[in-house]
Scaffold this motif. Structure first.
Motif, PDB file in Angstrom:
ATOM      1  N   SER A  17      46.447  -9.699  -3.005  1.00 42.91           N
ATOM      2  CA  SER A  17      47.575  -8.915  -3.504  1.00 42.91           C
ATOM      3  C   SER A  17      47.159  -7.504  -3.909  1.00 42.91           C
ATOM      4  N   ARG A  18      45.887  -7.306  -4.200  1.00 43.40           N
ATOM      5  CA  ARG A  18      45.375  -5.981  -4.574  1.00 43.40           C
ATOM      6  C   ARG A  18      44.917  -5.171  -3.363  1.00 43.40           C
ATOM      7  N   GLY A  19      45.080  -5.739  -2.160  1.00 44.97           N
ATOM      8  CA  GLY A  19      44.752  -5.005  -0.949  1.00 44.97           C
ATOM      9  C   GLY A  19      43.290  -5.031  -0.572  1.00 44.97           C
ATOM     10  N   CYS A  20      42.555  -6.012  -1.033  1.00 48.17           N
ATOM     11  CA  CYS A  20      41.149  -6.117  -0.653  1.00 48.17           C
ATOM     12  C   CYS A  20      41.045  -6.477   0.825  1.00 48.17           C
ATOM     13  N   ASN A  21      39.888  -6.251   1.384  1.00 45.32           N
ATOM     14  CA  ASN A  21      39.645  -6.459   2.809  1.00 45.32           C
ATOM     15  C   ASN A  21      39.958  -7.899   3.202  1.00 45.32           C
ATOM     16  N   GLN A  22      40.902  -8.058   4.139  1.00 44.16           N
ATOM     17  CA  GLN A  22      41.355  -9.387   4.546  1.00 44.16           C
ATOM     18  C   GLN A  22      40.245 -10.200   5.208  1.00 44.16           C
ATOM     19  N   ALA A  23      39.401  -9.564   5.992  1.00 40.88           N
ATOM     20  CA  ALA A  23      38.302 -10.282   6.654  1.00 40.88           C
ATOM     21  C   ALA A  23      37.330 -10.854   5.621  1.00 40.88           C
ATOM     22  N   GLU A  24      37.054 -10.078   4.571  1.00 39.86           N
ATOM     23  CA  GLU A  24      36.161 -10.569   3.524  1.00 39.86           C
ATOM     24  C   GLU A  24      36.800 -11.718   2.743  1.00 39.86           C
ATOM     25  N   ILE A  25      38.102 -11.605   2.480  1.00 40.78           N
ATOM     26  CA  ILE A  25      38.800 -12.678   1.770  1.00 40.78           C
ATOM     27  C   ILE A  25      38.782 -13.954   2.598  1.00 40.78           C
ATOM     28  N   ASP A  26      39.035 -13.830   3.906  1.00 40.30           N
ATOM     29  CA  ASP A  26      39.012 -14.999   4.784  1.00 40.30           C
ATOM     30  C   ASP A  26      37.631 -15.650   4.792  1.00 40.30           C
ATOM     31  N   ARG A  27      36.576 -14.829   4.809  1.00 42.13           N
ATOM     32  CA  ARG A  27      35.214 -15.379   4.768  1.00 42.13           C
ATOM     33  C   ARG A  27      34.954 -16.096   3.455  1.00 42.13           C
ATOM     34  N   LEU A  28      35.425 -15.520   2.343  1.00 39.45           N
ATOM     35  CA  LEU A  28      35.254 -16.170   1.039  1.00 39.45           C
ATOM     36  C   LEU A  28      36.021 -17.493   0.974  1.00 39.45           C
ATOM     37  N   ARG A  29      37.177 -17.554   1.611  1.00 38.91           N
ATOM     38  CA  ARG A  29      37.952 -18.808   1.625  1.00 38.91           C
ATOM     39  C   ARG A  29      37.174 -19.931   2.307  1.00 38.91           C
ATOM     40  N   THR A  30      36.429 -19.610   3.361  1.00 37.37           N
ATOM     41  CA  THR A  30      35.678 -20.648   4.069  1.00 37.37           C
ATOM     42  C   THR A  30      34.386 -21.016   3.346  1.00 37.37           C
ATOM     43  N   GLU A  31      33.832 -20.080   2.562  1.00 40.26           N
ATOM     44  CA  GLU A  31      32.563 -20.333   1.879  1.00 40.26           C
ATOM     45  C   GLU A  31      32.734 -21.061   0.550  1.00 40.26           C
ATOM     46  N   SER A  32      33.910 -21.018  -0.058  1.00 35.59           N
ATOM     47  CA  SER A  32      34.183 -21.634  -1.355  1.00 35.59           C
ATOM     48  C   SER A  32      33.146 -21.241  -2.414  1.00 35.59           C
ATOM     49  N   PRO A  33      33.030 -19.942  -2.723  1.00 36.38           N
ATOM     50  CA  PRO A  33      32.048 -19.518  -3.726  1.00 36.38           C
ATOM     51  C   PRO A  33      32.485 -19.886  -5.140  1.00 36.38           C
ATOM     52  N   ASP A  34      31.540 -19.829  -6.062  1.00 36.65           N
ATOM     53  CA  ASP A  34      31.865 -20.134  -7.449  1.00 36.65           C
ATOM     54  C   ASP A  34      32.661 -18.977  -8.060  1.00 36.65           C
ATOM     55  N   PRO A  35      33.372 -19.221  -9.155  1.00 35.64           N
ATOM     56  CA  PRO A  35      34.217 -18.183  -9.770  1.00 35.64           C
ATOM     57  C   PRO A  35      33.464 -16.929 -10.211  1.00 35.64           C
ATOM     58  N   LEU A  36      32.206 -17.060 -10.604  1.00 32.46           N
ATOM     59  CA  LEU A  36      31.451 -15.872 -11.007  1.00 32.46           C
ATOM     60  C   LEU A  36      31.216 -14.942  -9.817  1.00 32.46           C
TER      61      LEU A  36
END
Length: 87
Positions: free
Chosen positions: A55-74
């Protein structure tokens, strides 16, 4: 010699809901994120942070990669702060 803990304490499994601040409500309505439970689990906090980044306009490709990696909240917090700083 003393007995000392050599392993880190386990990470929290529940966090105060970021949408309602742990109150369970938004105005008179039940919070749509935690559904009134006041706290959320790891999967929910991860999805909330990724949706917030989107919603803040961050890079969609990076967000998609983070969705598949399931990183910790920190890690997600760091990515969110970096994204907002670069905007």
């Amino acid at each position: 010699m003393t007995n000392s803990l050599t392993t880190p304490e386990p990470a929290n499994t529940h966090w105060d809901c970021p949408e309602c601040g742990g109150t369970g409500t938004l105005s008179p309505e039940i919070c749509p994120v935690c559904l009134g439970a006041k706290y959320i689990d790891l999967a929910t906090i991860t999805n909330w942070m990724l949706d917030f980044m989107e919603s803040r306009g961050c890079n969609q490709a990076e967000i998609d990669r983070l969705r598949t990696e399931s990183p910790d909240p920190l890690t997600l917090t760091f990515c969110l702060e970096l994204c907002i700083a670069l905007k």
